[in-house]
Write a protein that holds these residues in place. Structure first.
Motif, PDB file in Angstrom:
ATOM      1  N   THR A 189       0.712  -1.275   0.073  1.00  0.00           N
ATOM      2  CA  THR A 189      -0.024  -0.076  -0.016  1.00  0.00           C
ATOM      3  C   THR A 189       0.924   1.132  -0.010  1.00  0.00           C
ATOM      4  O   THR A 189       1.845   1.465   0.712  1.00  0.00           O
ATOM      5  CB  THR A 189      -0.941  -0.055   1.245  1.00  0.00           C
ATOM      6  OG1 THR A 189      -1.748  -1.071   1.225  1.00  0.00           O
ATOM      7  CG2 THR A 189      -1.833   1.416   1.390  1.00  0.00           C
ATOM      8  N   HIS A 190       0.519   2.153  -1.007  1.00  0.00           N
ATOM      9  CA  HIS A 190       1.166   3.401  -1.065  1.00  0.00           C
ATOM     10  C   HIS A 190       0.069   4.605  -0.378  1.00  0.00           C
ATOM     11  O   HIS A 190      -0.685   4.598  -1.197  1.00  0.00           O
ATOM     12  CB  HIS A 190       1.926   3.800  -2.269  1.00  0.00           C
ATOM     13  CG  HIS A 190       2.889   2.847  -2.866  1.00  0.00           C
ATOM     14  ND1 HIS A 190       4.199   2.844  -2.050  1.00  0.00           N
ATOM     15  CD2 HIS A 190       2.757   1.587  -3.510  1.00  0.00           C
ATOM     16  CE1 HIS A 190       4.762   1.799  -2.645  1.00  0.00           C
ATOM     17  NE2 HIS A 190       4.400   1.158  -3.483  1.00  0.00           N
ATOM     18  N   SER A 215      -8.124  11.481   6.860  1.00  0.00           N
ATOM     19  CA  SER A 215      -7.918  10.262   5.768  1.00  0.00           C
ATOM     20  C   SER A 215      -6.862   9.511   6.442  1.00  0.00           C
ATOM     21  O   SER A 215      -6.894   8.345   6.297  1.00  0.00           O
ATOM     22  CB  SER A 215      -7.809  10.819   4.429  1.00  0.00           C
ATOM     23  OG  SER A 215      -6.449  11.488   4.295  1.00  0.00           O
ATOM     24  N   LEU A 216      -5.685  10.285   6.859  1.00  0.00           N
ATOM     25  CA  LEU A 216      -4.473   9.531   7.704  1.00  0.00           C
ATOM     26  C   LEU A 216      -5.070   8.781   8.660  1.00  0.00           C
ATOM     27  O   LEU A 216      -4.536   7.733   8.943  1.00  0.00           O
ATOM     28  CB  LEU A 216      -3.470  10.320   7.839  1.00  0.00           C
ATOM     29  CG  LEU A 216      -2.752  11.108   6.552  1.00  0.00           C
ATOM     30  CD1 LEU A 216      -1.445  12.090   7.177  1.00  0.00           C
ATOM     31  CD2 LEU A 216      -2.295  10.325   5.450  1.00  0.00           C
ATOM     32  N   LEU A 225       0.294  -1.339   7.448  1.00  0.00           N
ATOM     33  CA  LEU A 225       1.107  -0.908   6.633  1.00  0.00           C
ATOM     34  C   LEU A 225       2.753  -1.253   6.815  1.00  0.00           C
ATOM     35  O   LEU A 225       3.061  -1.942   7.868  1.00  0.00           O
ATOM     36  CB  LEU A 225       1.314   0.793   6.535  1.00  0.00           C
ATOM     37  CG  LEU A 225      -0.111   1.322   6.399  1.00  0.00           C
ATOM     38  CD1 LEU A 225       0.285   3.016   6.448  1.00  0.00           C
ATOM     39  CD2 LEU A 225      -0.457   1.085   4.901  1.00  0.00           C
ATOM     40  N   ASN A 226       3.538  -1.176   5.743  1.00  0.00           N
ATOM     41  CA  ASN A 226       5.030  -1.777   6.181  1.00  0.00           C
ATOM     42  C   ASN A 226       5.544  -0.433   6.576  1.00  0.00           C
ATOM     43  O   ASN A 226       5.281   0.543   6.620  1.00  0.00           O
ATOM     44  CB  ASN A 226       5.650  -1.895   4.839  1.00  0.00           C
ATOM     45  CG  ASN A 226       5.718  -0.876   3.656  1.00  0.00           C
ATOM     46  OD1 ASN A 226       6.234   0.317   3.954  1.00  0.00           O
ATOM     47  ND2 ASN A 226       5.398  -1.030   2.534  1.00  0.00           N
ATOM     48  N   LYS A 269       6.536   5.249   8.679  1.00  0.00           N
ATOM     49  CA  LYS A 269       7.417   6.463   8.939  1.00  0.00           C
ATOM     50  C   LYS A 269       6.991   7.676   8.153  1.00  0.00           C
ATOM     51  O   LYS A 269       6.858   8.786   9.059  1.00  0.00           O
ATOM     52  CB  LYS A 269       8.903   6.018   8.630  1.00  0.00           C
ATOM     53  CG  LYS A 269       9.782   7.083   9.063  1.00  0.00           C
ATOM     54  CD  LYS A 269      11.323   6.466   8.737  1.00  0.00           C
ATOM     55  CE  LYS A 269      12.398   7.187   9.565  1.00  0.00           C
ATOM     56  NZ  LYS A 269      13.735   6.908   9.226  1.00  0.00           N
ATOM     57  N   ALA A 270       6.837   7.512   6.962  1.00  0.00           N
ATOM     58  CA  ALA A 270       6.629   8.867   6.255  1.00  0.00           C
ATOM     59  C   ALA A 270       4.894   9.366   6.657  1.00  0.00           C
ATOM     60  O   ALA A 270       4.913  10.672   6.880  1.00  0.00           O
ATOM     61  CB  ALA A 270       6.309   8.342   4.696  1.00  0.00           C
ATOM     62  N   LEU A 271       4.053   8.367   6.911  1.00  0.00           N
ATOM     63  CA  LEU A 271       2.767   8.617   7.515  1.00  0.00           C
ATOM     64  C   LEU A 271       2.965   9.696   8.697  1.00  0.00           C
ATOM     65  O   LEU A 271       2.088  10.613   8.845  1.00  0.00           O
ATOM     66  CB  LEU A 271       1.725   7.546   7.569  1.00  0.00           C
ATOM     67  CG  LEU A 271       0.530   7.906   7.749  1.00  0.00           C
ATOM     68  CD1 LEU A 271      -0.418   6.884   7.389  1.00  0.00           C
ATOM     69  CD2 LEU A 271       0.408   7.987   9.489  1.00  0.00           C
ATOM     70  N   TRP A 272       3.612   9.005   9.569  1.00  0.00           N
ATOM     71  CA  TRP A 272       3.828   9.717  10.923  1.00  0.00           C
ATOM     72  C   TRP A 272       4.373  10.937  10.890  1.00  0.00           C
ATOM     73  O   TRP A 272       3.980  11.863  11.692  1.00  0.00           O
ATOM     74  CB  TRP A 272       4.468   8.892  12.035  1.00  0.00           C
ATOM     75  CG  TRP A 272       3.699   7.584  12.397  1.00  0.00           C
ATOM     76  CD1 TRP A 272       4.060   6.142  12.379  1.00  0.00           C
ATOM     77  CD2 TRP A 272       2.664   7.179  13.082  1.00  0.00           C
ATOM     78  NE1 TRP A 272       3.296   5.374  12.897  1.00  0.00           N
ATOM     79  CE2 TRP A 272       2.334   6.273  13.448  1.00  0.00           C
ATOM     80  CE3 TRP A 272       1.679   8.322  13.641  1.00  0.00           C
ATOM     81  CZ2 TRP A 272       1.059   5.576  14.084  1.00  0.00           C
ATOM     82  CZ3 TRP A 272       0.606   8.041  14.464  1.00  0.00           C
ATOM     83  CH2 TRP A 272       0.326   6.663  14.437  1.00  0.00           C
TER      84      TRP A 272
END
Length: 276
Positions: A41-42, A86-87, A95-96, A101-104
């Motif tokens: 998932t991206h 949405s996040l 997620l991987n 990490k990018a999301l947080w």
């Protein structure tokens, strides 16, 4: 009895600066270690990218990236709010690691900007209180993820720092202040994470906000005092980190410096004011 109460009141007042300025420790929240290495998932961060394109003013090598808070349109604030929602609605635990990490990081930064907008106009993020003996919104439970309420401090000090143990995270999360590492001009993603973290570290260390040699002393950002443990726990380890990202000239100065070190931080809002 009255004298005793007055004594404790006075002592609490005297101890307030220590409470206010104490840097949180990295304390792992085991719940958020769960991830799926097989996930493909991206996460789409286009809304955050669009906001940054419109309202972030990129500074020079010696100046901070600034946000045009006063000019944010209601529709764009609404879009930012929906992006954050949405996040937080995503099954983050599935997620991987790279996507997490990018999301947080993006969640922390966009939530900080939204918090400023909801209290604007304001001179400093520290004017937003999260309760007694607090200065700033960092302990406020601002969002709910997978049914769990989270604060900005939870994201930074209980998730990002302890899980990834990457001191460059300090250059990625932005506290909406002039003394802070830059709010980057693009969202963090799994694909650009290493490049953007290195860039953020280089930008900050080679600016006067990060490392500044004056005639009398070496002035460092208070980040290196508050979170020394993340940079190796000693002056030698910290200098090794700084030299890794410094220009050759700056690295040479650091390598031979044996003098006094002082620390500074500017908490004024990272705001680009309108010229009209």
């Amino acid at each position: 009895m009255r004298a005793t109460c007055n004594f404790f009141f006075i002592m609490s007042f005297l101890l307030l600066p220590a409470i206010v300025f104490a840097a949180p420790k990295a304390e792992l929240w085991q719940r958020w270690q769960t991830n799926d290495p097989q996930s493909r998932t991206h996460i789409d961060h286009a809304v955050w990218a669009n906001f940054l394109d419109q309202y972030l003013v990129v500074g020079t090598a010696e100046s901070t990236n600034l946000v045009r808070y006063a000019e944010v349109k209601p529709d764009d604030k609404s879009a930012l709010t929906q992006y954050i929602a949405s996040l937080t609605a995503l099954p983050i635990s599935r997620l991987n690691r790279a996507e997490q990490k990018a999301l947080w990081v993006n969640l922390y930064n966009s939530l900080t900007v939204l918090t400023i907008l909801e209290h604007y106009p304001i001179k400093s993020i520290r004017k937003i209180s999260s309760g007694w003996f607090s200065s700033g919104p960092w302990d406020l439970k601002l969002i709910k993820v997978e049914g769990i309420e989270l604060s900005l401090n939870d994201i930074e000090h209980r998730i990002l720092r302890p899980i990834w143990q990457d001191n460059r995270v300090h250059y990625a999360v932005n506290c909406a202040s002039l003394g802070c590492p830059n709010l980057q001009a693009e969202p963090f993603t799994a694909a650009n994470m290493e490049r953007l973290l290195d860039k953020a570290a280089q930008d900050y260390i080679n600016s006067l906000r990060g490392v500044n040699f004056t005639e009398e002393t070496l002035q460092l950002s208070s980040i290196y005092d508050w979170f020394l443990v993340d940079f190796g726990g000693s002056k030698e380890a910290l200098f090794s980190h700084l030299e890794q990202f410094a220009t050759p000239v700056l690295a040479s100065k650091l390598k031979t410096y044996r003098g006094t070190i002082s620390y500074q931080y500017n908490w004024d809002l990272n705001e680009q004011r309108s010229s009209f």
